[in-house]
Design a protein around this motif. Structure first.
Motif, mmCIF file in Angstrom:
data_model
loop_
_atom_site.group_PDB
_atom_site.id
_atom_site.type_symbol
_atom_site.label_atom_id
_atom_site.label_comp_id
_atom_site.label_asym_id
_atom_site.label_seq_id
_atom_site.Cartn_x
_atom_site.Cartn_y
_atom_site.Cartn_z
ATOM 1 N N ILE A 3 40.839 30.662 45.066
ATOM 2 C CA ILE A 3 39.478 31.055 45.428
ATOM 3 C C ILE A 3 39.136 30.419 46.763
ATOM 4 N N LYS A 5 36.058 31.407 48.615
ATOM 5 C CA LYS A 5 34.623 31.147 48.505
ATOM 6 C C LYS A 5 33.945 32.288 47.760
ATOM 7 N N PRO A 6 32.919 31.971 46.985
ATOM 8 C CA PRO A 6 32.100 33.026 46.394
ATOM 9 C C PRO A 6 31.187 33.598 47.471
ATOM 10 N N CYS A 26 34.141 36.708 44.434
ATOM 11 C CA CYS A 26 34.761 35.698 45.296
ATOM 12 C C CYS A 26 35.800 36.306 46.221
#
Length: 81
Positions: A3, A5-6, A26
């Protein structure tokens, strides 16, 4: 998958009103060969698309918005890798 970043959060209530779902969308980086992607039983296929192709798919406005925001969320150092 990692991940990065959202970039979008939204929620909705099911048509029958029995569930409330919160989705966090994300930006991710694949850490392995994309041929190894496995879908859950909730999904039947996936497709890699370009930003200009988004309008060619029969998808909800919310999904289209999520995809387009994803293209804008990509940091410059991840472009053309």
């Amino acid at each position: 998958m990692e991940i990065v970043k959202p970039y979008k959060v939204f929620s909705y209530v099911s048509e029958n009103g029995n569930s409330h779902t919160v989705e966090i969308v994300c930006l991710v980086r694949l850490t392995d060969d994309s041929a190894k992607i496995q879908l859950s039983e909730d999904h039947s296929a996936y497709q890699w698309i370009s930003e200009k192709d988004v309008q060619n798919y029969l998808i909800t406005h919310e999904t289209q918005d999520s995809i387009l925001r994803g293209f804008k969320a990509v940091p410059p150092e991840m472009v053309n890798r």
